[in-house]
Design a protein around this motif. Structure first.
Motif, PDB file in Angstrom:
ATOM      1  N   GLU A  98     -10.538  -1.968 -14.773  1.00  0.00           N
ATOM      2  CA  GLU A  98     -11.604  -1.114 -15.341  1.00  0.00           C
ATOM      3  C   GLU A  98     -11.871   0.088 -14.436  1.00  0.00           C
ATOM      4  O   GLU A  98     -12.053   1.209 -14.892  1.00  0.00           O
ATOM      5  CB  GLU A  98     -12.900  -1.928 -15.503  1.00  0.00           C
ATOM      6  N   ILE A 101      -8.784   2.676 -14.776  1.00  0.00           N
ATOM      7  CA  ILE A 101      -8.663   3.495 -15.991  1.00  0.00           C
ATOM      8  C   ILE A 101      -9.871   4.414 -16.159  1.00  0.00           C
ATOM      9  O   ILE A 101      -9.760   5.507 -16.721  1.00  0.00           O
ATOM     10  CB  ILE A 101      -8.455   2.631 -17.261  1.00  0.00           C
ATOM     11  N   ARG A 102     -11.037   4.009 -15.641  1.00  0.00           N
ATOM     12  CA  ARG A 102     -12.237   4.813 -15.861  1.00  0.00           C
ATOM     13  C   ARG A 102     -12.479   5.831 -14.744  1.00  0.00           C
ATOM     14  O   ARG A 102     -12.644   7.026 -15.025  1.00  0.00           O
ATOM     15  CB  ARG A 102     -13.465   3.903 -16.000  1.00  0.00           C
ATOM     16  N   LEU A 286      -9.976  -4.270 -30.820  1.00  0.00           N
ATOM     17  CA  LEU A 286      -9.163  -3.529 -29.848  1.00  0.00           C
ATOM     18  C   LEU A 286      -7.714  -3.414 -30.309  1.00  0.00           C
ATOM     19  O   LEU A 286      -7.019  -2.476 -29.976  1.00  0.00           O
ATOM     20  CB  LEU A 286      -9.227  -4.189 -28.471  1.00  0.00           C
ATOM     21  N   ARG A 339     -16.569   1.084 -30.176  1.00  0.00           N
ATOM     22  CA  ARG A 339     -15.217   1.222 -29.647  1.00  0.00           C
ATOM     23  C   ARG A 339     -14.416   2.343 -30.322  1.00  0.00           C
ATOM     24  O   ARG A 339     -14.661   2.685 -31.469  1.00  0.00           O
ATOM     25  CB  ARG A 339     -14.471  -0.113 -29.760  1.00  0.00           C
ATOM     26  N   PRO A 340     -13.423   2.889 -29.596  1.00  0.00           N
ATOM     27  CA  PRO A 340     -12.662   4.067 -30.056  1.00  0.00           C
ATOM     28  C   PRO A 340     -11.337   3.786 -30.731  1.00  0.00           C
ATOM     29  O   PRO A 340     -10.695   4.712 -31.222  1.00  0.00           O
ATOM     30  CB  PRO A 340     -12.389   4.789 -28.732  1.00  0.00           C
ATOM     31  N   GLU A 341     -10.859   2.517 -30.747  1.00  0.00           N
ATOM     32  CA  GLU A 341      -9.440   2.277 -31.031  1.00  0.00           C
ATOM     33  C   GLU A 341      -8.929   2.820 -32.352  1.00  0.00           C
ATOM     34  O   GLU A 341      -7.812   3.338 -32.415  1.00  0.00           O
ATOM     35  CB  GLU A 341      -9.121   0.779 -30.936  1.00  0.00           C
ATOM     36  N   TYR A 399     -16.739   4.327 -22.085  1.00  0.00           N
ATOM     37  CA  TYR A 399     -15.574   4.842 -22.825  1.00  0.00           C
ATOM     38  C   TYR A 399     -15.973   5.753 -23.995  1.00  0.00           C
ATOM     39  O   TYR A 399     -15.196   6.575 -24.437  1.00  0.00           O
ATOM     40  CB  TYR A 399     -14.670   3.716 -23.306  1.00  0.00           C
ATOM     41  N   GLU A 403     -13.555   8.840 -24.784  1.00  0.00           N
ATOM     42  CA  GLU A 403     -12.586   8.568 -25.851  1.00  0.00           C
ATOM     43  C   GLU A 403     -12.922   9.178 -27.208  1.00  0.00           C
ATOM     44  O   GLU A 403     -12.528  10.312 -27.475  1.00  0.00           O
ATOM     45  CB  GLU A 403     -12.356   7.053 -25.965  1.00  0.00           C
ATOM     46  N   THR A 427      -5.087   5.317 -21.644  1.00  0.00           N
ATOM     47  CA  THR A 427      -5.726   4.331 -22.508  1.00  0.00           C
ATOM     48  C   THR A 427      -7.242   4.490 -22.521  1.00  0.00           C
ATOM     49  O   THR A 427      -7.922   3.973 -23.398  1.00  0.00           O
ATOM     50  CB  THR A 427      -5.359   2.896 -22.098  1.00  0.00           C
ATOM     51  N   GLU A 428      -7.763   5.266 -21.558  1.00  0.00           N
ATOM     52  CA  GLU A 428      -9.208   5.567 -21.549  1.00  0.00           C
ATOM     53  C   GLU A 428      -9.457   6.976 -22.084  1.00  0.00           C
ATOM     54  O   GLU A 428     -10.562   7.500 -21.991  1.00  0.00           O
ATOM     55  CB  GLU A 428      -9.743   5.432 -20.112  1.00  0.00           C
TER      56      GLU A 428
END
Ligand SMILES: O=C1NC[C@H](CO)[C@@H](O)[C@@H]1O
Ligand SMILES: [Ca+2]
Length: 441
Positions: A98, A101-102, A286, A339-341, A399, A403, A427-428
């Motif tokens: 975490e 990526i952040r 996700l 969430r952004p997925e 995120y 994102e 991925t972030e």
């Protein structure tokens, strides 16, 4: 004509996204400046990834989004805070995955935006604090590490936690000339891949001290998702042929054992990683990123179909539940974690074929978020997407700033600050390649 009018409509929507980002940033500055996460309903705040100490997560996650939108004063406010206040010398345990990526990604994308050497120096300082986690018998990292002492903790971890580093750490090695970061990321990835099953599949949990698997479940969702994503990304960003070989082998196994066509919709069942037998028909939200990755890797038919399956779930519930059972059509987990997925997948597919359909999915995702996730001080997660009216919780994850607001803007704005042909987003959502400078002054 009609095409110009349609393009103008998309640009107007981009301005709406930009206005929402500016509004949320200003509320964060008033209510929770320097804290990790704002609580958008109560106006309070929460900390992540440390338990009690704040590292200004929201600021670091928002920076490159603010820049690409042209919110330059707010971008500078954030950079000034980072240069004056951000200090990783904290005696506390963080998730290596975490935090990388952040924070490593967020600092590198902000550096890509403005070139300020302090941002790169802080990314390097943080990576130096995470590196000790990779000193294990298998070269796969502990799940947690203490930022001050380098002591690792929790040897049972996941493919995503083990192998979601190369784009950020390879970029850090390129910019600093220090190969240690790229080498650690590559060795951990290769060590995991070497332990795949006879069916070329990985499971959700493995012990990094012994290399022993602690689960039998293969999934494209949580715990495995970004392992596959970063195999492709190592090839896309660095031309790493070994990453491409590993990606192709893993993807062939997934496409052989996990697809399930159900009432004309494509799903990817969780299966036993040694037999391929169905373990679960519940998809976690996700997993909806995966249609974009399949498209990037050359399986556009399956990628488009899986993304359409998820768009159908969004249309059904308004916003996506955290868990959806394709066998029953039920929301197996009725919360929504902002969430952004799905927006991530739509943006990636749109970059590939410019089909308006993907922009429409992005638009629906944005408008639904405005309708149900907007609260007094920002955008919040939801407690229940099935209740009438939908019940809000009170948390804005980091995120969100990095994102979906960036994906929406890039989908609709056609901005001169981004190279739509040659780019790379992590991925972030951190842009590590593709920002264009001086294009609009
Ligand atoms: O890869 C990730 N997984 C979980 C978050 C978004 O749901 C985010 O941190 C990132 O996109
Ligand atoms: Ca992701």
């Amino acid at each position: 004509g009609a095409a110009r009018r349609r393009e103008a409509d998309w640009h107007a929507l981009a301005q709406d996204v930009k206005a929402e980002m500016a509004w949320a940033w200003d509320a964060y500055r008033r209510q929770a400046w320097g804290k990790d996460e704002i609580r958008p309903v109560s106006g309070s705040f929460s900390s992540f990834p440390l338990k009690t100490h704040h590292l200004g997560l929201t600021i670091v996650e928002a920076l490159d989004t603010l820049w690409v939108m042209g919110l330059d004063e707010r971008f500078q406010q954030g950079v000034d805070w980072v240069k004056a206040e951000l200090d990783f010398d904290v005696d506390g345990d963080v998730s290596v995955f975490e935090t990388s990526i952040r924070f490593v990604g967020g600092l590198l994308s902000a550096h890509h935006a403005c070139g300020d050497p302090v941002l790169l120096a802080k990314a390097k300082d943080l990576a130096d604090r995470l590196l000790p986690a990779f000193q294990t018998p298998t070269a796969m990292p502990w799940r947690f590490v203490n930022l001050k002492t380098g002591v690792g903790r929790e040897s049972v971890t996941s493919p995503a936690d083990i192998a979601t580093y190369l784009p950020e750490w390879g970029t850090l090695s390129r910019l600093t000339g220090d190969p240690r970061y790229a080498e650690a990321a590559r060795k951990a990835t290769a060590a995991l891949f070497a332990r795949r099953s006879r069916l070329d599949m990985v499971a959700t949990q493995i012990d990094v001290l012994t290399g022993a698997w602690r689960s039998r479940t293969a999934t494209v969702g949580s715990y495995c998702d970004s392992f596959f994503e970063y195999l492709w990304d190592g090839w896309q960003l660095f031309g790493d042929a070994e990453c491409k070989r590993m990606y192709d082998i893993c993807t062939a196994a997934i496409l052989r054992h996990q697809p399930r066509w159900q009432r004309g919709r494509l799903w990817f069942a969780d299966v036993d990683f040694e037999t391929g037998a169905t373990v679960s028909t519940v998809q976690d939200e996700l997993a909806s990123f995966y249609g974009g990755l399949l498209g990037q890797g050359g399986a556009m038919r399956e990628g488009a179909a899986y993304t359409e399956s998820w768009a159908g779930v969004q249309a059904r519930f308004g916003v996506l539940p955290e868990g959806y059972d394709y066998a029953t059509g039920a929301a197996a987990q009725p919360t929504n974690a902002l969430r952004p997925e799905l927006a991530d997948a739509a943006f990636n597919l749109w970059l590939l074929d410019r089909d308006e359909r993907w922009r429409e999915i992005g638009r629906d995702h944005f408008l639904a978020m405005k309708r149900w996730n907007k609260a007094a001080y920002g955008y919040t997660d939801l407690a229940d997407v099935t209740s009438v009216p939908k019940r809000q919780a009170d948390h804005c994850p980091g995120y969100w700033w990095s994102e979906q607001m960036k994906y929406y803007y890039l989908l609709f704005a056609d901005t001169p600050r981004f190279d739509y042909r040659t780019n790379y987003l992590s991925t972030e959502g951190n842009v590590l390649l593709g920002f264009r400078h001086g294009a609009d002054g």
